[in-house]
Design a protein around this motif. Structure first.
Motif, PDB file in Angstrom:
ATOM      1  N   ILE A  12       0.862  -1.175   0.000  1.00 29.65           N
ATOM      2  CA  ILE A  12       0.000   0.000   0.000  1.00 29.65           C
ATOM      3  C   ILE A  12       0.902   1.230   0.000  1.00 29.65           C
ATOM      4  CG2 ILE A  12      -1.937   1.143   1.099  1.00 29.65           C
ATOM      5  CD1 ILE A  12      -2.501  -1.708   0.130  1.00 29.65           C
ATOM      6  N   LEU A  13       0.857   1.960  -1.089  1.00 24.44           N
ATOM      7  CA  LEU A  13       1.707   3.139  -1.222  1.00 24.44           C
ATOM      8  C   LEU A  13       1.009   4.340  -0.600  1.00 24.44           C
ATOM      9  CD1 LEU A  13       2.902   2.642  -4.913  1.00 24.44           C
ATOM     10  CD2 LEU A  13       3.998   1.876  -2.807  1.00 24.44           C
ATOM     11  N   ASP A  14       1.809   5.127   0.084  1.00 24.42           N
ATOM     12  CA  ASP A  14       1.267   6.268   0.812  1.00 24.42           C
ATOM     13  C   ASP A  14       0.984   7.426  -0.125  1.00 24.42           C
ATOM     14  OD1 ASP A  14       0.544   7.708   3.161  1.00 24.42           O
ATOM     15  OD2 ASP A  14       2.429   8.796   2.971  1.00 24.42           O
ATOM     16  N   VAL A  15      -0.098   8.107   0.126  1.00 23.06           N
ATOM     17  CA  VAL A  15      -0.399   9.383  -0.530  1.00 23.06           C
ATOM     18  C   VAL A  15      -0.534  10.434   0.559  1.00 23.06           C
ATOM     19  CG1 VAL A  15      -1.532   8.304  -2.504  1.00 23.06           C
ATOM     20  CG2 VAL A  15      -2.898   8.958  -0.519  1.00 23.06           C
ATOM     21  N   ASN A  16      -0.352  11.653   0.176  1.00 24.14           N
ATOM     22  CA  ASN A  16      -0.375  12.747   1.156  1.00 24.14           C
ATOM     23  C   ASN A  16      -1.822  13.122   1.458  1.00 24.14           C
ATOM     24  OD1 ASN A  16       0.671  14.685   2.861  1.00 24.14           O
ATOM     25  ND2 ASN A  16       0.848  16.230   1.242  1.00 24.14           N
ATOM     26  N   ASP A  17      -2.454  12.282   2.269  1.00 20.80           N
ATOM     27  CA  ASP A  17      -3.856  12.507   2.601  1.00 20.80           C
ATOM     28  C   ASP A  17      -4.046  12.957   4.041  1.00 20.80           C
ATOM     29  OD1 ASP A  17      -2.971  10.094   3.565  1.00 20.80           O
ATOM     30  OD2 ASP A  17      -4.910   9.087   3.350  1.00 20.80           O
ATOM     31  N   ASN A  18      -2.948  13.188   4.760  1.00 19.50           N
ATOM     32  CA  ASN A  18      -3.048  13.644   6.152  1.00 19.50           C
ATOM     33  C   ASN A  18      -2.143  14.848   6.335  1.00 19.50           C
ATOM     34  OD1 ASN A  18      -4.669  11.409   7.684  1.00 19.50           O
ATOM     35  ND2 ASN A  18      -3.199  10.305   6.408  1.00 19.50           N
ATOM     36  N   ALA A  19      -2.713  15.897   6.876  1.00 17.30           N
ATOM     37  CA  ALA A  19      -1.929  17.091   7.189  1.00 17.30           C
ATOM     38  C   ALA A  19      -1.315  16.947   8.574  1.00 17.30           C
ATOM     39  CB  ALA A  19      -2.831  18.331   7.126  1.00 17.30           C
ATOM     40  N   PRO A  20      -0.173  17.571   8.793  1.00 16.07           N
ATOM     41  CA  PRO A  20       0.399  17.560  10.157  1.00 16.07           C
ATOM     42  C   PRO A  20      -0.619  18.119  11.152  1.00 16.07           C
ATOM     43  CG  PRO A  20       1.996  18.390   8.588  1.00 16.07           C
ATOM     44  CD  PRO A  20       0.704  18.296   7.853  1.00 16.07           C
ATOM     45  N   ARG A  21      -0.685  17.508  12.334  1.00 17.13           N
ATOM     46  CA  ARG A  21      -1.707  17.896  13.299  1.00 17.13           C
ATOM     47  C   ARG A  21      -1.090  17.900  14.697  1.00 17.13           C
ATOM     48  NH1 ARG A  21      -5.372  14.916  16.412  1.00 17.13           N
ATOM     49  NH2 ARG A  21      -7.325  16.004  16.880  1.00 17.13           N
ATOM     50  N   PHE A  22      -1.384  18.994  15.409  1.00 18.03           N
ATOM     51  CA  PHE A  22      -0.935  19.111  16.806  1.00 18.03           C
ATOM     52  C   PHE A  22      -1.998  18.518  17.710  1.00 18.03           C
ATOM     53  CE2 PHE A  22       1.436  22.394  14.611  1.00 18.03           C
ATOM     54  CZ  PHE A  22       2.713  22.281  15.148  1.00 18.03           C
ATOM     55  N   LEU A  23      -1.527  18.005  18.844  1.00 17.22           N
ATOM     56  CA  LEU A  23      -2.455  17.401  19.789  1.00 17.22           C
ATOM     57  C   LEU A  23      -3.439  18.435  20.317  1.00 17.22           C
ATOM     58  CD1 LEU A  23      -3.229  14.793  21.251  1.00 17.22           C
ATOM     59  CD2 LEU A  23      -1.650  15.422  23.089  1.00 17.22           C
ATOM     60  N   LYS A  24      -2.953  19.646  20.521  1.00 18.62           N
ATOM     61  CA  LYS A  24      -3.795  20.761  20.949  1.00 18.62           C
ATOM     62  C   LYS A  24      -3.638  21.880  19.944  1.00 18.62           C
ATOM     63  CE  LYS A  24      -3.443  19.781  25.923  1.00 18.62           C
ATOM     64  NZ  LYS A  24      -3.049  20.335  27.254  1.00 18.62           N
ATOM     65  N   GLU A  25      -4.701  22.617  19.752  1.00 15.47           N
ATOM     66  CA  GLU A  25      -4.633  23.720  18.806  1.00 15.47           C
ATOM     67  C   GLU A  25      -4.001  24.979  19.419  1.00 15.47           C
ATOM     68  OE1 GLU A  25      -8.495  24.438  17.276  1.00 15.47           O
ATOM     69  OE2 GLU A  25      -8.624  22.516  16.194  1.00 15.47           O
ATOM     70  N   GLU A  26      -3.986  25.016  20.734  1.00 18.22           N
ATOM     71  CA  GLU A  26      -3.430  26.208  21.397  1.00 18.22           C
ATOM     72  C   GLU A  26      -2.800  25.797  22.720  1.00 18.22           C
ATOM     73  OE1 GLU A  26      -4.891  30.595  23.101  1.00 18.22           O
ATOM     74  OE2 GLU A  26      -6.234  29.357  21.887  1.00 18.22           O
ATOM     75  N   ILE A  27      -1.627  26.346  22.979  1.00 18.89           N
ATOM     76  CA  ILE A  27      -0.942  26.089  24.244  1.00 18.89           C
ATOM     77  C   ILE A  27      -0.553  27.422  24.880  1.00 18.89           C
ATOM     78  CG2 ILE A  27      -0.055  23.833  23.515  1.00 18.89           C
ATOM     79  CD1 ILE A  27       2.647  25.180  23.024  1.00 18.89           C
ATOM     80  N   ASN A  28      -0.354  27.355  26.189  1.00 12.05           N
ATOM     81  CA  ASN A  28       0.031  28.556  26.955  1.00 12.05           C
ATOM     82  C   ASN A  28       1.358  28.278  27.633  1.00 12.05           C
ATOM     83  OD1 ASN A  28       0.098  30.983  28.283  1.00 12.05           O
ATOM     84  ND2 ASN A  28      -1.529  30.496  29.750  1.00 12.05           N
ATOM     85  N   ILE A  29       2.323  29.130  27.375  1.00 10.75           N
ATOM     86  CA  ILE A  29       3.664  29.007  27.960  1.00 10.75           C
ATOM     87  C   ILE A  29       3.898  30.215  28.864  1.00 10.75           C
ATOM     88  CG2 ILE A  29       6.130  28.873  27.495  1.00 10.75           C
ATOM     89  CD1 ILE A  29       5.511  27.632  24.829  1.00 10.75           C
ATOM     90  N   LYS A  30       4.326  29.927  30.060  1.00  5.12           N
ATOM     91  CA  LYS A  30       4.624  30.990  31.023  1.00  5.12           C
ATOM     92  C   LYS A  30       6.132  31.119  31.170  1.00  5.12           C
ATOM     93  CE  LYS A  30       0.332  30.238  33.586  1.00  5.12           C
ATOM     94  NZ  LYS A  30      -0.267  29.916  34.906  1.00  5.12           N
ATOM     95  N   ILE A  31       6.633  32.299  30.953  1.00  5.74           N
ATOM     96  CA  ILE A  31       8.073  32.570  31.012  1.00  5.74           C
ATOM     97  C   ILE A  31       8.300  33.734  31.990  1.00  5.74           C
ATOM     98  CG2 ILE A  31      10.124  33.214  29.692  1.00  5.74           C
ATOM     99  CD1 ILE A  31       8.821  32.094  27.236  1.00  5.74           C
ATOM    100  N   MET A  32       9.258  33.500  32.894  1.00  4.50           N
ATOM    101  CA  MET A  32       9.582  34.552  33.865  1.00  4.50           C
ATOM    102  C   MET A  32      10.270  35.708  33.158  1.00  4.50           C
ATOM    103  SD  MET A  32      10.887  32.293  37.089  1.00  4.50           S
ATOM    104  CE  MET A  32      12.107  31.485  36.058  1.00  4.50           C
ATOM    105  N   GLU A  33      10.030  36.890  33.685  1.00  5.46           N
ATOM    106  CA  GLU A  33      10.555  38.059  33.015  1.00  5.46           C
ATOM    107  C   GLU A  33      12.065  38.192  33.170  1.00  5.46           C
ATOM    108  OE1 GLU A  33       9.058  41.692  34.580  1.00  5.46           O
ATOM    109  OE2 GLU A  33       9.045  40.961  36.648  1.00  5.46           O
ATOM    110  N   ASN A  34      12.605  37.488  34.100  1.00  2.13           N
ATOM    111  CA  ASN A  34      14.040  37.570  34.284  1.00  2.13           C
ATOM    112  C   ASN A  34      14.799  36.461  33.578  1.00  2.13           C
ATOM    113  OD1 ASN A  34      13.180  35.492  35.871  1.00  2.13           O
ATOM    114  ND2 ASN A  34      14.439  36.037  37.680  1.00  2.13           N
TER     115      ASN A  34
END
Length: 935
Positions: free
Chosen positions: A188-210
């Motif tokens: 079974i030869l692969d075709v490009n039928d799947n787009a890259p997908r992230f587990l979550k559509e949005e993430i929040n990263i907290k970074i200290m100001e220092n």
């Protein structure tokens, strides 16, 4: 390399890292042929049914070959490959390999399966060709019209093989009439039928100001179930001045994006930063997926969570209850308050695994949501992450191994079975084909199959877990006509599980006993000159079968090596086997006749046996001796032998040579002097036939001595022949000629031949002349007889005016001519005259008088004239003229000028008084035509 659509043949070239310029090859078993383009370093022969597949990347191999040539290196690797292919060619017996792209429509072409199996498309249904799979949903089907393998529905490569480098679907093709299996693999030869997908559509990263610049923050990676170039290839971060993107390549081949701080953050200046991470694959066109990143600048968070282990492993049996805790992950953050609170979540996991496993976000306990099944998957790899309050992340891997439990009994699937087999089935014949399957693994999946003892059957392993039930001995229906077979399949688990399958086999009766003769050959002795139709011998064959199979018929076989046909000499009664002589045999023509008699029974198919017969013809004394010398002259005179007068007693004058066509005692010949002019002058050898002088010649002995020698055989009764010749006693030939010339006894053979030819020629000419004279006289006599008949009926024209006739060779004719077709037959009671429609100038009668009776066809019945009253002598005479001519069927067309034909036709049709005249005219014209033929 040549390739059809979706029917590809692959070549594998894998470069050895240790030796960069020496190629190594991996060959895959197959049973068909590879066709390489011209200039290829390989030459591979074709097998009749299967394709050899040399897998993977041929272009790389060709490029390496080109590079090697440019560098001037040797071809040792390619020579070794050629030797390897030639050595192991006979041992290859693998799969036929096809390829098809995923997501194709139902009924899409995969490969020419009928062609690769050596069959015609219509034979697929006739021979019971079908697909047998091993518990998998049927992905392919056979098209009986085109003989091709087609898809049975939509195929999703990712569902079948996940992210395996190669996705091969294996099944078997069963040719039921041969009970043979052919392994098939479809890639079974692969075709490009799947787009890259992230587990979550949005993430929040907290970074200290220092946080100092250069600090890296791990981002969630995207997943792409496609493989190869269609899989994830790169990440791209939206432009901004505070952050950049770095992608790390992991040991597992995955790409891990990391967010890098480029400038110091200032919470008072900007509290939140919004970024977009885009993941791209390598398809054409490329597909992409995005991840929205929200970076929140927070106060100082001194520590990040740390897992107690970088990788967690656990092994559990497949039969654990739902909700069982598998393991607990633990991460520690030394910060206090919110900065030290750690939560757990899945980092990299497929949607399917989210339905099987559950991770407690507070305690880190990993438990099951569904039952585990070793047969579906025996290993899982999950990534988890720990995050503190401000958002610092760390990750760890969880490896779960599923242990097999003997929870599946062996399965026996009958693929094909013959419920009835003939008793003459040879040992090794396949009776049934079945498949053994145990979904367990290891010893739990090791299955053995057994039969009960004392049966004429045995089990043979085919391919994979296919077994064949074959006959081990010859079957005999008279002993046992039904076999109840029990197949018992047992696995190797603890405790072992087993399955029993019952098969009933009926033994059908066949015509397995041919007719047999008592002896392998017979000898027949028959004297020659036997009467025709006489019975000479009888053969009998016995058949131990019964009813129809025991009915024996006999026939003679023709031997192509013999010049004559046996059936011209001998016939046989097909029911009794009695032989008859069709002709009288002659020992001198042939002495021995070899023939074969075949006994056929009436079974289906019929069986037969042959017996050889040697017919010997016994000689009878039926041939007289034949004298070869001296031969008689052609003029029927006696032969002449010369003996000088000076000859002494014992002088050999001549020798009588004779043969006898008989044999043995019947051919023994003896010679004696039967008659002589001077009996004491000559003697004849009894067995040699030599004629010698018995005494000295005297002057008183005549010059001409006549001898008669008899030759006799020793048969019962004896037969004999005689020869007469003349012995001329003289010293010179002129003396002989003068003596014989004076007596008129010596003739020139050429003169006698000429005289004979002259006599035959004169006799032949005389006979021909005599026949000619007789034929001529007969013709003249017939002519005279017909003229007398015509003169007796000539009164029919006396009353006609002379102006209507003109003389022509003594025959009166009309001024006009007619064309009539007269049909006279000896079989019919009627004769017909056909008068066609004329085109004329009427000189006899006006056209108006015949308008009512104008007909294209008038039939005159000459036989009806015999019943009419003889009022018209001409009419009576006309019947008398035609009567003798009715003995022979003939058709005659008389042609005269069109004007006379028209007038006479009109007159004949309109006036009954003219009809006798018309008939008379026809008779006269017939005589004129016959006279013209005779003359």
């Amino acid at each position: 390399m040549k390739s059809d659509r979706n029917h590809r043949v692959y070549s594998t070239y894998k470069k050895n890292p240790a030796v960069s310029d020496k190629p190594s090859f991996k060959l895959r078993h197959s049973q068909a042929s590879v066709q390489l383009s011209s200039g290829s370093p390989f030459r591979i022969q074709r097998s009749p049914r299967r394709n050899i597949c040399i897998q993977e990347d041929l272009p790389r191999l060709l490029r390496t070959t080109m590079a090697a040539r440019q560098r001037g290196e040797n071809y040792k690797g390619f020579v070794l490959l050629s030797i390897f292919l030639g050595t192991w060619w006979e041992a290859w017996a693998g799969q036929i390999l096809y390829s098809v792209t995923e997501e194709t429509d139902e009924g899409s072409f995969v490969g020419h399966i009928a062609k690769d199996l050596g069959l015609e498309p219509q034979e697929l249904a006739e021979r019971g060709v079908r697909i047998v799979s091993r518990g998998r949903t049927q992905l392919f089907s056979l098209n009986p019209r085109s003989g091709s393998l087609v898809t049975a529905g939509r195929i999703d490569r990712e569902e079948l093989c996940a992210q395996s480098a190669r996705c091969l679907v294996s099944f078997n093709i069963l040719v039921e009439d041969e009970m043979k299996l052919y392994p098939i693999e479809v890639e079974i030869l692969d075709v490009n039928d799947n787009a890259p997908r992230f587990l979550k559509e949005e993430i929040n990263i907290k970074i200290m100001e220092n946080t100092v610049p250069g600090m890296r923050f791990l981002l969630n990676e995207a997943g792409d179930p496609d493989v190869g170039t269609n899989s994830l290839q790169k990440y791209q971060l939206s432009p901004n001045r505070h952050f950049s993107l770095v992608v790390q390549n992991g040991d597992d081949g995955n790409k891990y994006p990391e967010l890098v701080l480029e400038q110091v953050l200032d919470r008072e200046e900007e509290m939140t930063h919004h970024l977009v991470l885009t993941a791209y694959d390598g398809g054409d066109p490329p597909l992409s997926g995005i991840l929205n990143i929200q970076v929140t600048v927070v106060d100082v968070n001194d520590h990040t969570p740390v897992f107690s282990l970088p990788q967690y492993q656990v092994a559990v049996p497949e039969n654990v209850p739902v909700g069982t805790r598998l393991l607990t992950v633990n991460a520690v953050d030394p910060d206090e308050g919110v900065n030290g609170e750690v939560t757990y979540s899945f980092r990299k996991i497929t949607p399917k695994l989210l339905q099987i496993f559950h991770l407690n976000s507070l305690t880190g306990e990993l438990s099951t949501l569904e039952s585990l099944d070793y047969e579906e998957s025996s290993f899982y790899e999950i990534e988890v992450q720990a995050q503190d309050g401000p958002g610092s992340l760390t990750k760890a891997k969880v490896l779960i191994t599923i242990l097999d439990v003997n929870d599946n009994a062996p399965e026996v699937t009958l693929m094909s079975i013959s419920n009835s087999i003939p008793e003459d089935t040879p040992p090794g014949t396949v009776i049934a084909l079945f498949y053994l399957q145990d979904r367990d693994s290891g010893k739990n999946g090791e299955v053995t199959c057994t039969l009960q003892e004392n049966l004429p059957f045995k089990l043979e392993i085919s391919i994979d877990n296919y077994y064949r039930l074959v006959t081990a001995e010859n079957l005999d229906r008279e002993k046992l006509s039904l076999y109840n077979i029990t197949l018992k399949a047992i696995d190797g688990g603890t405790p072992p599980l087993s399955t029993e399958t019952h098969i009933s086999i009926h033994v059908a009766d066949t015509n397995d006993n041919p007719p047999t003769f008592c002896h392998s050959s017979y000898s027949i002795y028959i004297p020659e000159n036997n009467p025709r139709g006489a019975s000479i011998f009888s053969v009998t064959a016995q058949d131990p079968d019964s009813d129809k199979n025991a009915q024996v018929t006999y026939s003679l076989d023709e031997d192509a090596t013999q010049e004559t046909s046996v059936s011209s000499y001998i016939s046989i009664n097909s029911d009794t086997g009695v032989l008859y002589a069709l002709q009288s045999f002659d020992y001198e023509q042939f002495r021995n006749l070899q023939l074969r008699v075949t006994a056929h029974d009436s079974g289906d198919p019929p069986l037969s046996s042959k017996v050889s017969l040697n017919l010997f013809v016994l000689d009878q004394n039926d041939n007289v001796p034949e004298i070869l010398y001296p031969t008689l002259p052609t003029d029927w005179s006696t032969g002449v032998e010369l003996a000088p007068r000076s000859a002494e007693p014992g002088y050999l004058v001549t020798k009588v040579v004779a043969v006898d066509k008989d044999s043995g005692q019947n051919a023994w010949l003896s010679y004696r002097l039967l008659k002589a002019s001077d009996p004491g002058l000559f003697s004849v050898g009894l067995h040699t036939g030599e004629v010698r002088i018995a005494r000295a010649l005297l002057d008183r002995d005549t010059l001409r001595q006549s001898l008669v020698v008899a030759v006799q055989d020793h048969g019962q009764p004896p037969l004999s022949a005689t020869v007469t010749f003349t012995v001329a006693v003289a010293d010179s030939i002129p003396d002989v000629l003068s003596e014989f010339g004076s007596n008129g006894t010596l003739m020139d053979p050429s003169d006698s031949d000429l005289t004979l030819y002259l006599v035959v020629a004169v006799a032949t000419v005389s006979c021909v002349f005599l026949v000619f004279v007789i034929v001529l006289l007969l013709l003249r006599l017939q002519r005279w007889h017909k003229s007398r008949l015509l003169q007796g009926t000539g009164g029919g024209l006396e009353d006609l005016p002379a102006s209507h006739f003109v003389g022509m060779d003594g025959v009166r004719t009309f001024l006009q001519t007619y064309s009539h077709e007269i049909s006279l037959t000896s079989d019919s009671r009627k004769s017909h005259i056909i008068f066609p429609q004329p085109n004329y100038v009427d000189t006899l009668i006006s056209q108006e008088s015949c308008e009512k009776n104008d007909s294209l066809l008038t039939s005159i019945d000459f036989h009806e004239c015999q019943s009419e009253v003889p009022r018209n002598q001409a009419a009576v005479s006309s019947c008398g003229l035609w009567a003798p001519l009715l003995s022979k069927e003939e058709s005659l067309e008389l042609t005269i000028s069109s004007r006379n034909r028209s007038a006479l036709s009109r007159a004949a049709l309109c006036d009954s008084s003219v009809q006798p005249l018309h008939r008379y005219f026809l008779r006269k014209r017939r005589v004129f035509f016959l006279d013209w033929i005779w003359n």
